[in-house]
Scaffold this motif. Structure first.
Motif: not given
Length: 265
Positions: A231-237
């Protein structure tokens, strides 16, 4: 002044009571306790000097081969002292197989009494120094059995059904140099075939289902951690894409033919 004296006297009396100086809780163990029935038959026929069976309710039944006329039963309190081991369902077995109760031990010249530091069991006056056995029931703690080595010799501790000691975090046995086996009732037998020289025998054990619960918790934590990371990586993207759309991250490429930027010519 009188109030201070009264307060000091009350504190002194409380200190004396809590330290056992007044003898509270000492004296002969009540007859109804020493004559009570054990939860199951004692294991008289054993090849060990001491045989202990731990019950599911944390109580344990112990059978000790006697080597003298008196046994002192206690627990260490962690401060260098001892506290009396509470006993019930006391029995003595003569070498010929005759078993007598706690009150019969007293009637035959013996005694079962409690002091501030220990429970003293004096065998019947007609008991031989060797060949007899003393049995009693006492209490312990959940998933851990610890008891001083009252008699010198070999030991055997039988765990309740479905308890194990194999997993290092939850299961520990001291001293070492022991062997284990599992009987038809799914009970682990921890055996010291060599005479135990340690001051204490200790067995920490666990229910088999505890490992499944522990494994489930670890899997759940790992799953939550992986999900959080994704989820964190998706939000960064998503943030990167939004910045590109707003032109914040657009870099202007400088053609080498245009020369250096103003101010550097």
């Amino acid at each position: 002044m009188n109030r201070r004296l009264l307060l000091a006297t009350a504190c002194l009396a409380l200190l004396a009571a809590t330290s056992g100086c007044l003898g509270i809780g000492t004296g002969p163990v009540p007859q109804d306790r020493i004559d009570s029935d054990p939860a199951a038959n004692y294991t008289w026929e054993s090849n060990r000097t001491a045989h202990v069976t731990i019950q599911p309710n944390t109580q344990f039944r112990a059978v000790l081969q006697t080597n003298g006329t008196t046994l002192e039963l206690f627990r260490r309190d962690g401060f260098g002292g001892t506290t009396p081991l509470p006993v019930q369902a006391v029995r003595y077995r003569y070498p010929n197989g005759t078993v007598v109760t706690g009150s019969e031990i007293r009637a035959r010249g013996g005694e079962i009494r409690q002091t501030r530091d220990e429970t003293i069991v004096t065998l019947p006056s007609d008991a031989p120094p060797r060949g007899g056995a003393l049995a009693f029931t006492s209490g312990g703690t959940m998933k851990r059995f610890t008891l001083p080595t009252y008699v010198e010799g070999t030991y055997e501790v039988v765990l309740p059904p479905d308890r194990r000691i194999d997993f290092p975090v939850f299961g520990q046995v001291r001293p070492g140099n022991y062997e284990t086996s599992i009987d038809e009732e799914s009970r682990v037998h921890v055996v010291w075939d060599e005479p135990v020289t340690a001051e204490t025998v200790s067995v920490q054990f666990y229910l088999q289902r505890d490992l499944y619960i522990f494994g489930g918790i670890i899997a759940l934590v790992a799953l939550v951690g992986v999900g959080g990371l994704l989820y964190y990586r998706r939000q960064i993207q998503v943030l990167r894409e939004q910045r590109r759309e707003m032109g914040i991250d657009v870099e202007t490429e400088i053609d080498d033919d245009d020369g250096p930027p103003p101010g550097m010519r």
